[in-house]
Design a protein around this motif. Structure first.
Motif, mmCIF file in Angstrom:
data_model
loop_
_atom_site.group_PDB
_atom_site.id
_atom_site.type_symbol
_atom_site.label_atom_id
_atom_site.label_comp_id
_atom_site.label_asym_id
_atom_site.label_seq_id
_atom_site.Cartn_x
_atom_site.Cartn_y
_atom_site.Cartn_z
ATOM 1 N N GLY A 84 0.838 -0.982 0.015
ATOM 2 C CA GLY A 84 0.002 -0.081 0.010
ATOM 3 C C GLY A 84 0.802 1.353 -0.244
ATOM 4 N N ILE A 85 1.840 1.322 0.820
ATOM 5 C CA ILE A 85 2.710 2.381 0.968
ATOM 6 C C ILE A 85 3.582 2.777 -0.487
ATOM 7 N N GLU A 86 3.851 1.692 -0.999
ATOM 8 C CA GLU A 86 4.499 1.939 -2.442
ATOM 9 C C GLU A 86 3.557 2.661 -3.482
ATOM 10 N N GLN A 87 2.321 2.458 -3.376
ATOM 11 C CA GLN A 87 1.526 3.270 -4.208
ATOM 12 C C GLN A 87 1.232 4.783 -3.803
ATOM 13 N N ALA A 88 1.736 5.118 -2.612
ATOM 14 C CA ALA A 88 1.583 6.486 -2.228
ATOM 15 C C ALA A 88 2.374 7.542 -3.048
ATOM 16 N N ARG A 89 2.243 7.628 -4.133
ATOM 17 C CA ARG A 89 2.905 8.440 -5.182
ATOM 18 C C ARG A 89 2.306 9.458 -5.801
ATOM 19 N N PRO A 90 2.893 10.527 -6.163
ATOM 20 C CA PRO A 90 1.981 11.580 -6.964
ATOM 21 C C PRO A 90 1.393 10.843 -8.251
ATOM 22 N N GLY A 91 0.259 11.319 -8.459
ATOM 23 C CA GLY A 91 -0.707 10.992 -9.922
ATOM 24 C C GLY A 91 -1.171 9.756 -9.593
ATOM 25 N N ASN A 92 -0.947 8.909 -8.520
ATOM 26 C CA ASN A 92 -1.693 7.637 -8.431
ATOM 27 C C ASN A 92 -2.941 8.245 -7.715
ATOM 28 N N ARG A 93 -4.073 7.481 -7.386
ATOM 29 C CA ARG A 93 -5.105 7.792 -6.839
ATOM 30 C C ARG A 93 -5.179 6.956 -5.442
ATOM 31 N N VAL A 94 -6.038 7.417 -4.641
ATOM 32 C CA VAL A 94 -6.316 6.935 -3.308
ATOM 33 C C VAL A 94 -6.561 5.400 -3.249
ATOM 34 N N SER A 95 -7.503 4.883 -4.121
ATOM 35 C CA SER A 95 -7.874 3.589 -4.332
ATOM 36 C C SER A 95 -6.589 2.649 -4.710
ATOM 37 N N ASP A 96 -5.600 3.226 -5.262
ATOM 38 C CA ASP A 96 -4.554 2.332 -5.855
ATOM 39 C C ASP A 96 -3.615 1.871 -4.482
ATOM 40 N N ILE A 97 -3.868 2.748 -3.427
ATOM 41 C CA ILE A 97 -3.249 2.237 -2.219
ATOM 42 C C ILE A 97 -4.190 1.161 -1.812
ATOM 43 N N SER A 98 -5.625 1.192 -1.738
ATOM 44 C CA SER A 98 -6.439 0.170 -1.265
ATOM 45 C C SER A 98 -6.314 -1.144 -1.961
ATOM 46 N N HIS A 99 -6.334 -0.862 -3.423
ATOM 47 C CA HIS A 99 -6.229 -1.989 -4.261
ATOM 48 C C HIS A 99 -5.121 -3.053 -3.910
ATOM 49 N N ALA A 100 -3.951 -2.222 -3.738
ATOM 50 C CA ALA A 100 -2.597 -2.922 -3.419
ATOM 51 C C ALA A 100 -2.831 -4.067 -2.180
ATOM 52 N N ILE A 101 -3.267 -3.231 -1.131
ATOM 53 C CA ILE A 101 -3.466 -3.802 0.203
ATOM 54 C C ILE A 101 -4.364 -5.054 0.180
ATOM 55 N N GLY A 102 -5.527 -4.766 -0.498
ATOM 56 C CA GLY A 102 -6.640 -5.728 -0.607
ATOM 57 C C GLY A 102 -6.277 -6.862 -1.464
ATOM 58 N N THR A 103 -5.712 -6.890 -2.675
ATOM 59 C CA THR A 103 -5.364 -7.962 -3.505
ATOM 60 C C THR A 103 -4.302 -8.899 -2.982
ATOM 61 N N TYR A 104 -3.116 -8.217 -2.368
ATOM 62 C CA TYR A 104 -2.347 -9.067 -1.613
ATOM 63 C C TYR A 104 -2.896 -9.779 -0.555
ATOM 64 N N ALA A 105 -3.410 -9.319 0.319
ATOM 65 C CA ALA A 105 -4.043 -9.829 1.460
ATOM 66 C C ALA A 105 -5.095 -10.947 0.977
#
Length: 183
Positions: free
Chosen positions: A58-79
């Motif tokens: 999730g942290i890896e997705q916290a980059r300019p231009g990404n969206r909030v749900s990119d963080i969410s998606h990374a966490i959820g799909t991995y878990a």
């Protein structure tokens, strides 16, 4: 996730989560860790490591231009790929002059939605995961105090949280681990 119970004595192998919120000079900080009490079984270590890996992704997705749900998606799909369920009643959040600011940062959902991330934004990213039973489709249960969440059959769960600053480049973790989770 919940309010401590004075009557509950921790047992060997239990998970114990510490979620700390601090206010200093008008700014808030939020950090959570889960630790294993006593003997750490392979299953408990795997659960805790999966929560930490979900947080890292999730942290890896916290980059300019990404969206909030990119963080969410990374966490959820991995878990979920590791066979874990996600607590859905409590989510990560923006943080700064208030403990819980918009936007909310769920631990699940499709990518590419929500506000675009910009340098200077700070989020408290906090996966809460638990081992699902194959025959159990229910979600976690919210107790009467409105704050304590338990898994449907008392399965172990892990909760980890870091505060993350969106920068021009790599995300910057503003919190540090304060425990050795299974020493």
């Amino acid at each position: 996730h919940g309010i401590p119970d004075k009557g509950r004595v921790l047992q060997d192998g239990d998970f114990f989560s510490v979620d700390i919120g601090i206010e200093l000079n008008g700014f808030f900080a939020d950090k959570a860790e889960s630790v294993i009490v006593g003997t750490a079984s392979r299953q408990n270590i795997a659960l805790l490591e999966a929560a930490r890996e979900a947080l890292r992704r999730g942290i890896e997705q916290a980059r300019p231009g990404n969206r909030v749900s990119d963080i969410s998606h990374a966490i959820g799909t991995y878990a979920e790929s590791q066979g874990y369920g996600l607590v859905k009643r409590f989510v990560g959040h923006g943080i700064g002059r208030e403990m819980h600011e918009e936007p909310q940062v769920p631990n699940f959902g499709p990518p590419g939605r929500g506000p675009k991330l910009k340098p200077g934004m700070v989020f408290a990213i906090e996966p809460m995961i638990w081992k699902e039973d194959e025959d159990l489709l229910d979600e976690e249960i919210l107790l009467e105090d409105g704050w304590t969440v338990v898994t449907p059959r008392g399965q172990r769960s892990a909760h980890v949280e870091d505060m993350v600053l969106v920068t021009e480049g790599d995300p910057e973790v503003l919190t540090k681990s304060f425990v050795n989770a299974y020493a």
